[in-house]
Design an enzyme around this catalytic site. Structure first.
Site, mmCIF file in Angstrom:
data_model
loop_
_atom_site.group_PDB
_atom_site.id
_atom_site.type_symbol
_atom_site.label_atom_id
_atom_site.label_comp_id
_atom_site.label_asym_id
_atom_site.label_seq_id
_atom_site.Cartn_x
_atom_site.Cartn_y
_atom_site.Cartn_z
ATOM 1 N N LEU A 54 22.306 48.577 55.526
ATOM 2 C CA LEU A 54 22.642 48.739 54.115
ATOM 3 C C LEU A 54 22.954 50.188 53.755
ATOM 4 O O LEU A 54 22.379 51.128 54.304
ATOM 5 C CB LEU A 54 21.495 48.233 53.247
ATOM 6 C CG LEU A 54 21.085 46.767 53.454
ATOM 7 C CD1 LEU A 54 19.992 46.384 52.456
ATOM 8 C CD2 LEU A 54 22.277 45.824 53.326
ATOM 9 N N HIS A 55 23.883 50.329 52.802
ATOM 10 C CA HIS A 55 24.257 51.632 52.265
ATOM 11 C C HIS A 55 24.376 51.513 50.750
ATOM 12 O O HIS A 55 24.075 50.450 50.178
ATOM 13 C CB HIS A 55 25.562 52.125 52.901
ATOM 14 C CG HIS A 55 26.672 51.110 52.872
ATOM 15 N ND1 HIS A 55 27.235 50.638 51.695
ATOM 16 C CD2 HIS A 55 27.316 50.462 53.879
ATOM 17 C CE1 HIS A 55 28.180 49.772 51.981
ATOM 18 N NE2 HIS A 55 28.254 49.634 53.291
ATOM 19 N N HIS A 96 26.140 48.445 49.243
ATOM 20 C CA HIS A 96 25.300 47.250 49.142
ATOM 21 C C HIS A 96 24.320 47.374 47.975
ATOM 22 O O HIS A 96 24.094 46.411 47.230
ATOM 23 C CB HIS A 96 24.484 47.060 50.428
ATOM 24 C CG HIS A 96 25.295 46.761 51.643
ATOM 25 N ND1 HIS A 96 25.396 47.643 52.696
ATOM 26 C CD2 HIS A 96 26.037 45.683 51.984
ATOM 27 C CE1 HIS A 96 26.152 47.110 53.640
ATOM 28 N NE2 HIS A 96 26.562 45.928 53.238
ATOM 29 N N LYS A 111 35.558 46.184 48.610
ATOM 30 C CA LYS A 111 36.101 46.756 49.842
ATOM 31 C C LYS A 111 36.621 45.635 50.733
ATOM 32 O O LYS A 111 37.651 45.761 51.382
ATOM 33 C CB LYS A 111 35.053 47.585 50.588
ATOM 34 C CG LYS A 111 35.597 48.218 51.878
ATOM 35 C CD LYS A 111 34.577 49.101 52.558
ATOM 36 C CE LYS A 111 33.462 48.299 53.180
ATOM 37 N NZ LYS A 111 33.926 47.518 54.377
ATOM 38 N N ASP A 112 35.894 44.526 50.768
ATOM 39 C CA ASP A 112 36.328 43.340 51.516
ATOM 40 C C ASP A 112 37.167 42.459 50.590
ATOM 41 O O ASP A 112 36.797 41.333 50.271
ATOM 42 C CB ASP A 112 35.115 42.590 52.046
ATOM 43 C CG ASP A 112 34.310 43.423 53.032
ATOM 44 O OD1 ASP A 112 34.854 43.741 54.106
ATOM 45 O OD2 ASP A 112 33.160 43.775 52.720
ATOM 46 N N LEU A 144 32.409 53.234 51.531
ATOM 47 C CA LEU A 144 31.161 53.039 52.259
ATOM 48 C C LEU A 144 31.264 51.802 53.144
ATOM 49 O O LEU A 144 31.751 50.757 52.724
ATOM 50 C CB LEU A 144 29.991 52.885 51.289
ATOM 51 C CG LEU A 144 29.631 54.113 50.458
ATOM 52 C CD1 LEU A 144 28.387 53.849 49.638
ATOM 53 C CD2 LEU A 144 29.409 55.327 51.351
ATOM 54 N N SER A 175 29.076 49.959 56.774
ATOM 55 C CA SER A 175 28.052 50.063 57.812
ATOM 56 C C SER A 175 28.637 50.635 59.090
ATOM 57 O O SER A 175 27.931 51.272 59.886
ATOM 58 C CB SER A 175 27.444 48.687 58.083
ATOM 59 O OG SER A 175 26.863 48.160 56.909
#
Length: 284
Positions: free
Chosen positions: A33-34, A37, A149-150, A184, A186
């Site tokens: 996680l970042h 998330h 992002k996705d 960001l 992973s």
């Protein structure tokens, strides 16, 4: 925060919460996680009584076994981070718990799943649909949160949800970036120092392309982005497509749609990074 590793225990807890009239938010993740998330989790916490974060590296969505092997797994650190943003429950099942038998379901996800990632990662979105539908069935959320992002993944999940008759809200949360612009991810932790220095140029090039696009065609804009990034050491663009933001089908003219998005995948060394940018945004 409680941590659950079995479906039965999580369902029992959520049934109790639901019977008490509590609303439930779900944030599906693969861990590592970042802050991106955590923004999803904060959004869920602000809008639901209970927030469930799943942490599961899903094998069925990896078409590259090496990528699956190298994907970072940091469960203890993830749980500590979730505590800081008031997550209610973490769900960290084993592969055997989620797939006691092989999942042979094949989803007809339509054109949104056939372009871009669908073209370059065969089977990826079918694996995403398998695991996300399992999580939806286990948690039965009122709201489910995904990061922009996705971008293509959200469109695919919405197509899957419509196909299976899910009626809850699927909420898209804007991209979270580092101060230098890098989206960001992973996977960023796998970048070498030189690759990490170069990685922000992806976003920088995309943002500059907005100005370029004002006086150039779609094709010229695509070529400008691809050529700029391919000139950077260790970088290789896998694809850059400018598409209708709803259908994800390519556009050839800036007037083709009121919602136009550029979606990119770049290899920085061996690390595969994705990003996107809106050129025109007027969603249906």
């Amino acid at each position: 925060m409680k941590v659950f590793t079995t479906i039965a225990e999580l369902r029992q807890q959520l049934d109790s919460d639901r019977n008490a009239g509590k609303t439930i938010g779900l944030v599906p993740t693969m861990g590592a996680l970042h802050n991106g998330h955590l923004q999803l989790v904060k959004t869920s916490v602000a809008n639901n009584d209970v927030t469930v974060v799943s942490i599961f590296v899903n094998p069925t969505q990896f078409n590259d076994k090496n990528d699956l092997r190298l994907y970072p797994r940091t469960l203890d650190k993830d749980c500590a981070l979730l505590e800081t943003v008031n997550c209610t429950y973490a769900f960290a099942p084993s592969v055997e718990e989620m797939y006691p038998t092989e999942d042979t379901r094949v989803f007809n996800l339509g054109l949104v799943a056939e372009v871009m990632e669908g073209k370059y990662r065969p089977g990826h979105f079918n694996g995403v649909a398998q695991i996300v539908s399992k999580l939806f069935d286990i948690v039965r959320p009122d709201n489910a949160y995904f990061g922009e992002k996705d971008f293509q993944q959200i469109a695919v999940i919405r197509a899957m949800a419509a196909q299976l008759g899910y009626t809850f809200n699927i909420v898209a949360v804007p991209i979270v970036r580092e101060p230098d612009g890098l989206a960001l991810s992973s996977r960023n932790t796998r970048l070498t120092e030189s690759q990490r220095r170069n990685a922000p140029k992806i976003a920088e090039t995309l943002f500059k392309s907005r100005t370029f696009a004002a006086s150039h065609s779609v094709k010229e804009t695509i070529d400008e982005v691809v050529n700029t990034l391919n000139a950077i050491p260790e970088m290789r663009v896998e694809y850059y497509e400018i598409v209708d933001g709803n259908t994800l089908q390519p556009v050839t003219d800036w007037n083709d749609s009121d919602y136009i998005v550029g979606c990119i995948t770049v290899y920085d060394g061996e690390v595969r990074l994705i990003d996107n940018i809106a050129y025109r945004r007027s969603e249906k």
